[in-house]
Scaffold this motif. Sequence first.
Motif, PDB file in Angstrom:
ATOM      1  N   THR A   8      45.463 121.216 130.032  1.00  0.00           N
ATOM      2  CA  THR A   8      46.307 122.403 130.164  1.00  0.00           C
ATOM      3  C   THR A   8      46.027 123.377 129.031  1.00  0.00           C
ATOM      4  O   THR A   8      46.110 123.021 127.852  1.00  0.00           O
ATOM      5  N   LEU A  10      46.543 126.124 126.247  1.00  0.00           N
ATOM      6  CA  LEU A  10      47.641 126.601 125.395  1.00  0.00           C
ATOM      7  C   LEU A  10      47.223 127.862 124.638  1.00  0.00           C
ATOM      8  O   LEU A  10      47.865 128.899 124.739  1.00  0.00           O
ATOM      9  N   VAL A  19      42.837 125.761 122.070  1.00  0.00           N
ATOM     10  CA  VAL A  19      43.676 124.569 121.918  1.00  0.00           C
ATOM     11  C   VAL A  19      44.262 124.183 123.277  1.00  0.00           C
ATOM     12  O   VAL A  19      44.791 125.044 124.001  1.00  0.00           O
ATOM     13  N   TRP A  20      44.198 122.888 123.596  1.00  0.00           N
ATOM     14  CA  TRP A  20      44.596 122.377 124.908  1.00  0.00           C
ATOM     15  C   TRP A  20      45.469 121.133 124.754  1.00  0.00           C
ATOM     16  O   TRP A  20      45.409 120.439 123.746  1.00  0.00           O
ATOM     17  N   SER A  21      46.232 120.856 125.805  1.00  0.00           N
ATOM     18  CA  SER A  21      46.911 119.567 125.941  1.00  0.00           C
ATOM     19  C   SER A  21      46.191 118.778 127.029  1.00  0.00           C
ATOM     20  O   SER A  21      45.932 119.301 128.110  1.00  0.00           O
ATOM     21  N   LEU A  26      53.559 117.589 127.363  1.00  0.00           N
ATOM     22  CA  LEU A  26      53.096 118.265 126.154  1.00  0.00           C
ATOM     23  C   LEU A  26      53.370 117.439 124.907  1.00  0.00           C
ATOM     24  O   LEU A  26      52.642 117.570 123.907  1.00  0.00           O
ATOM     25  N   ASN A  27      54.389 116.572 124.954  1.00  0.00           N
ATOM     26  CA  ASN A  27      54.744 115.754 123.790  1.00  0.00           C
ATOM     27  C   ASN A  27      54.244 114.316 123.911  1.00  0.00           C
ATOM     28  O   ASN A  27      54.788 113.399 123.292  1.00  0.00           O
ATOM     29  N   GLU A  30      48.536 114.356 120.659  1.00  0.00           N
ATOM     30  CA  GLU A  30      48.069 115.499 119.895  1.00  0.00           C
ATOM     31  C   GLU A  30      47.434 116.559 120.794  1.00  0.00           C
ATOM     32  O   GLU A  30      46.774 116.238 121.792  1.00  0.00           O
ATOM     33  N   THR A  31      47.602 117.806 120.416  1.00  0.00           N
ATOM     34  CA  THR A  31      46.841 118.866 121.050  1.00  0.00           C
ATOM     35  C   THR A  31      45.426 118.848 120.472  1.00  0.00           C
ATOM     36  O   THR A  31      45.202 118.405 119.345  1.00  0.00           O
ATOM     37  N   THR A  42      52.247 120.550 116.229  1.00  0.00           N
ATOM     38  CA  THR A  42      53.418 119.732 116.551  1.00  0.00           C
ATOM     39  C   THR A  42      54.641 120.632 116.639  1.00  0.00           C
ATOM     40  O   THR A  42      54.818 121.530 115.823  1.00  0.00           O
ATOM     41  N   MET A  55      56.249 119.008 121.386  1.00  0.00           N
ATOM     42  CA  MET A  55      54.803 119.230 121.460  1.00  0.00           C
ATOM     43  C   MET A  55      54.086 118.357 120.457  1.00  0.00           C
ATOM     44  O   MET A  55      54.530 118.210 119.315  1.00  0.00           O
ATOM     45  N   GLY A  56      52.957 117.787 120.891  1.00  0.00           N
ATOM     46  CA  GLY A  56      52.125 117.004 119.997  1.00  0.00           C
ATOM     47  C   GLY A  56      52.579 115.566 119.863  1.00  0.00           C
ATOM     48  O   GLY A  56      53.150 114.984 120.798  1.00  0.00           O
TER      49      GLY A  56
END
Length: 636
Positions: A8, A10, A19-21, A26-27, A30-31, A42, A55-56
């Motif tokens: 995904t 970001l 930067v991606w997930s 999302l949590n 790590e991204t 984070t 996130m992260g």
Amino acid sequence: MKLRAPATPLITIDPYFSVWSVHDMLNAGETVHWTGKPNAITGILKTNGEEYLFMGYKENMKKMVQTDCKITAMSTVYIFTAGQIELTLTFTSPLLLDDLKIMSRPVSYLEAEIRGQDSQPHQAEISLFVEDDICLNTRQEHSTMGEMIPMEQGIACAKMGNTCQQILNQAGDDVRINWGYFYLAAKGGSPEIRIHKKGEASQLKASVRLDTAARSKALFTFAYDDIYSLQYFSENLKGYWTKESEDIKEIILRAFNEYEDILKRCNRFSDELYCSAVTSGGEKYAELLMLAYRQVIAAHKLCEDRKGELLFISKECFSNACAATVDVTYPSIPLFLLYNPELVKGMLRPVFRYAATEEWYHDFAPHDVGTYPLLNGQVYGGGTNPADQMPIEECGNMLITVAALSLASGDFSFASKYLPQLKQWAEYLVSHGTDPDNQLCTDDFAGHLAHNCNLAAKAIMGIASFGIITEKLAGNEEGTEYLKTAGSMAKSWIERAAGGDGTFRLTFDQPDTFSMKYNLIWDRIFQTNFFSDELLREELKSYINHTNSYGMPLDNRASYTKSDWLVWSASLMKKKEDFERMIEPLWKAYHESESRVPMTDWYDTLTAKQIGFQHRSVQGGLYIKLLIDRGISVTA
């Protein structure tokens, strides 16, 4: 969005700032940078004395519950809940192709908004933690520094970067930037930025206090000043965004001030694109285009040369890192022909410049102009070594691309500037394209192949392209003669490629073989009509018959496919339902693949697993159905 993205987007600015997930939630981890290496950001929400991760990754921390994720052309929207609070995150990279000033800014947004899930007011603190691996090639590669940046209008800002600044010091594929400076800024609800230092590593923290009754929104920006972006024939070039201002602080301030208007423009474009794609190819097609959009553009960097002319340089991501690769440009152009043909000129200028140098002594077109971000001459196949070149491939690609660009823009002046070079390449195809000898094509991972029918089809369309160009420019018989030559070669092709059952072979000399004839799509687009609908009826039927669970293989030699060529082949089909039937397995492949990477274009049709390649600009080729339906042709 029904499609479960394999990764995904970001933050999507360029091949370095990306930067991606790679998780459904999302949590959940790590991204990462598009290469898969850590670019850790984070996010934590604090409310009623409790902290929740949104996130992260953070060990042993409670997590917010993710309830939704929607991907549009330029935004990714997540919704979370925890402690009677609903949190909406909107990541936006405003890659507006009709506004190069905005598109080229190295600034990406995150808007955070909280709402109460009951009738009571609620307070919360939103905090972002950005690790210094975002400005290093590898984690802990060098020591880093942080610095507070004074800003106006209630904006808090800080930067961090490598203490060892060696600008444009390296080139390669699985490589990230380790020069320049990353900037984190926040606005809304008394923003605060802090710099944390652990040993030699830096971390930036941005916090904003919000409440559901009054200040419910915060806006964060992520920005990167790379100082110099590219080396172009030994000259270091700054990013195009510096034309607006070389002061990144000024750019960040303008980005904050213009956010509301920019977001509206992004949403309007996404809505219009989605509706057009649904009409053209159905909902699954529309979702594929939504996911591909940011990836395609962010695989490039926009600069200007010393003449003030645009350069739009692709990186051949997770392939070999070649820069301005001709057979990567060729499949990517449908997106740019639709929304800004000037960027296609920016892709082609480096190739024409290099081909005119004494270093390039071949009478066919080069493959690339260097290894990103250093554009100093071809590196593929040993540079100018004739053993592993793609002579017919690249000549055809250049000619077709210039013709398509000229027709889409309604202006042939760019082509006229390079007419002698184009003629040389057209003549090469006349001499060598009827029955290609043993050589590589763009699908070089499949190895050398002689008598390649699809490659010969490219030669035909390349010659026709030069005919179109010269007819439009000179209005004389020369263009007509090239079109006649292409038509005569097409008649010969039809006889020699025939498989005996209405389909056409992989090679002229191998019976009982098949391949995607994706290069024929330009006969449809240019309306040159060398290959009639009736002629291709059985060929196109066979594509459905050859389709596996996750798509049609590229040819009979292996079960892998290419996403761009699959959509080009599907676009040869006149009926929308046939197109949808053929691309549905492609949608399914991304939806179900175990390979959690930004859209790969090379995967196995039996397992949906990535074979190689990711985050490549060739996914711009998925837009070809829209291009056909809009229409560009000799008579348009």
